[in-house]
Design a protein around this motif. Structure first.
Motif, mmCIF file in Angstrom:
data_model
loop_
_atom_site.group_PDB
_atom_site.id
_atom_site.type_symbol
_atom_site.label_atom_id
_atom_site.label_comp_id
_atom_site.label_asym_id
_atom_site.label_seq_id
_atom_site.Cartn_x
_atom_site.Cartn_y
_atom_site.Cartn_z
ATOM 1 N N GLN A 170 -0.393 39.483 15.126
ATOM 2 C CA GLN A 170 -0.507 40.261 16.352
ATOM 3 C C GLN A 170 0.787 40.153 17.138
ATOM 4 O O GLN A 170 1.393 39.079 17.223
ATOM 5 N N VAL A 171 1.227 41.275 17.685
ATOM 6 C CA VAL A 171 2.461 41.324 18.471
ATOM 7 C C VAL A 171 2.218 42.203 19.691
ATOM 8 O O VAL A 171 1.220 42.911 19.787
ATOM 9 N N ALA A 172 3.166 42.138 20.635
ATOM 10 C CA ALA A 172 3.129 43.044 21.787
ATOM 11 C C ALA A 172 3.923 44.291 21.419
ATOM 12 O O ALA A 172 5.031 44.202 20.879
ATOM 13 N N ALA A 173 3.352 45.468 21.700
ATOM 14 C CA ALA A 173 4.010 46.724 21.346
ATOM 15 C C ALA A 173 4.048 47.660 22.544
ATOM 16 O O ALA A 173 3.090 47.740 23.321
ATOM 17 N N ARG A 174 5.176 48.353 22.693
ATOM 18 C CA ARG A 174 5.321 49.350 23.764
ATOM 19 C C ARG A 174 5.069 50.723 23.159
ATOM 20 O O ARG A 174 5.821 51.198 22.324
ATOM 21 N N VAL A 175 3.980 51.358 23.590
ATOM 22 C CA VAL A 175 3.529 52.606 22.983
ATOM 23 C C VAL A 175 3.330 53.664 24.056
ATOM 24 O O VAL A 175 2.851 53.368 25.153
ATOM 25 N N ARG A 197 10.679 48.117 20.227
ATOM 26 C CA ARG A 197 9.394 48.262 20.927
ATOM 27 C C ARG A 197 8.387 47.178 20.536
ATOM 28 O O ARG A 197 7.197 47.287 20.849
ATOM 29 N N ILE A 198 8.873 46.158 19.856
ATOM 30 C CA ILE A 198 7.999 45.082 19.399
ATOM 31 C C ILE A 198 8.497 43.739 19.938
ATOM 32 O O ILE A 198 9.684 43.438 19.884
ATOM 33 N N ILE A 199 7.566 42.925 20.456
ATOM 34 C CA ILE A 199 7.879 41.559 20.868
ATOM 35 C C ILE A 199 6.887 40.618 20.191
ATOM 36 O O ILE A 199 5.684 40.711 20.452
ATOM 37 N N PRO A 200 7.344 39.730 19.308
ATOM 38 C CA PRO A 200 6.427 38.785 18.661
ATOM 39 C C PRO A 200 5.877 37.782 19.676
ATOM 40 O O PRO A 200 6.565 37.395 20.625
ATOM 41 N N LYS A 253 3.197 57.258 30.770
ATOM 42 C CA LYS A 253 4.256 56.268 30.696
ATOM 43 C C LYS A 253 3.967 55.336 29.520
ATOM 44 O O LYS A 253 2.853 55.262 29.018
ATOM 45 N N ASP A 254 5.000 54.619 29.094
ATOM 46 C CA ASP A 254 4.799 53.652 28.022
ATOM 47 C C ASP A 254 3.868 52.541 28.497
ATOM 48 O O ASP A 254 3.907 52.131 29.659
ATOM 49 N N GLU A 255 3.050 52.058 27.586
ATOM 50 C CA GLU A 255 2.154 50.958 27.885
ATOM 51 C C GLU A 255 2.344 49.854 26.851
ATOM 52 O O GLU A 255 2.668 50.117 25.696
ATOM 53 N N TRP A 256 2.136 48.610 27.291
ATOM 54 C CA TRP A 256 2.229 47.468 26.395
ATOM 55 C C TRP A 256 0.817 46.987 26.052
ATOM 56 O O TRP A 256 -0.003 46.798 26.952
ATOM 57 N N PHE A 257 0.536 46.810 24.778
ATOM 58 C CA PHE A 257 -0.731 46.209 24.402
ATOM 59 C C PHE A 257 -0.605 45.508 23.049
ATOM 60 O O PHE A 257 0.407 45.631 22.348
ATOM 61 N N VAL A 258 -1.639 44.756 22.722
ATOM 62 C CA VAL A 258 -1.631 43.938 21.505
ATOM 63 C C VAL A 258 -1.975 44.799 20.291
ATOM 64 O O VAL A 258 -2.962 45.544 20.310
#
Length: 268
Positions: free
Chosen positions: A132-137, A187-190, A144-149
């Motif tokens: 699982q990572v944080a993604a900006r989609v 757009r990915i943060i581990p 607007k872009d949203e961050w979710f798992v």
């Protein structure tokens, strides 16, 4: 030994020194670009940004310089071998072979090490499969872009894109069901891993972070209320922006594995 032969050796030596100095300058520029992209990876998506093109030019130049270094070094070796005596008096040959200056003329250059670092980063991305990572989609063009798992399904080393799965889309998702996305590395943060605490970042009190809001799979901007943890595995106490209740921001506990650095574009 003729003066012409000595002159040829000296000229090649000067050229080799020039190449190595230019290599050092290019390496400095490459390192600057690496730091910029690591700090603000989203910059590559801005219109008119030429960071990746500039980095490609630097790597191409570095590769050309490395190949020139090998060529000149080979020429020098050929010139020196032609002048050195053969047979028993070859003690001089052995002394020259141990000369530190000769050791610096190596094909395993700094450029190769940088290339290895890039390959290591790509391998690390590939190893995120199933994590699982944080993604900006951007769910919709108007949104607007949203961050979710999300869960990583695949990483393509050629395109440097992640294929991810949103396992728990929100109630307002009209499409319904799980959704897949293809996203660039920027757009990915581990998330930090419990079994590898060496790279877990500490966030001091007052730091702004991106964290999973309790009970959801969405990440929001928050401020660290208590960053003085006794252990790296302890939870953070956070205040989420726009989370006001009765005129104040409630303090919420979030597991350290669900807290990541706040991206530069969110610092507004």
């Amino acid at each position: 030994m003729s003066s012409t032969e000595v002159s040829g050796i000296l000229e090649n030596s000067k050229e080799l020194d020039r190449i190595r100095k230019e290599q050092e300058e290019v390496l400095v520029e490459i390192n600057k670009m690496h730091k910029k992209l690591q700090a603000t990876p989203e910059v590559v998506e801005k219109p008119g940004d030429n960071s990746l093109s500039r980095l490609k030019v630097l790597y191409t130049h570095a590769k050309d310089l490395s190949e020139s270094e090998v060529t000149i070094s080979s020429m020098l070796l050929t010139q020196l071998d032609a002048l050195l005596p053969s047979g028993p008096p070859g003690q001089l040959r052995r002394r020259m072979g141990n000369d530190p200056k000769r050791k610096r003329m190596k094909t395993d250059s700094d450029i190769s090490r940088i290339s290895n670092n890039v390959r290591s980063q790509l391998e690390a991305c590939a190893n995120l499969k199933g994590e699982q990572v944080a993604a900006r989609v951007r769910l919709d063009e108007a949104d607007k872009d949203e961050w979710f798992v999300v869960k990583v399904l695949h990483f393509d080393k050629e395109t440097r894109e992640f294929e991810v799965l949103d396992e728990e889309p929100g109630d307002d998702d009209e499409g319904g069901g799980q959704r897949k996305y293809k996203l660039p590395m920027s757009r990915i943060i581990p998330f930090p891993k419990r079994n590898d605490l060496s790279n877990v970042q500490d966030f001091p009190t007052g730091s702004q972070v991106l964290a999973v809001y309790p009970g959801t799979t969405a990440l929001y901007k928050a401020t660290v209320v208590n960053g003085h943890r006794k252990r790296k595995t302890d939870d953070y106490l956070l205040e989420f922006d726009d989370d006001e209740e009765n005129g104040s921001l409630p303090k919420r506990t979030v597991h350290f594995q669900k807290v990541v650095p706040l991206p530069e574009e969110s610092r507004q």
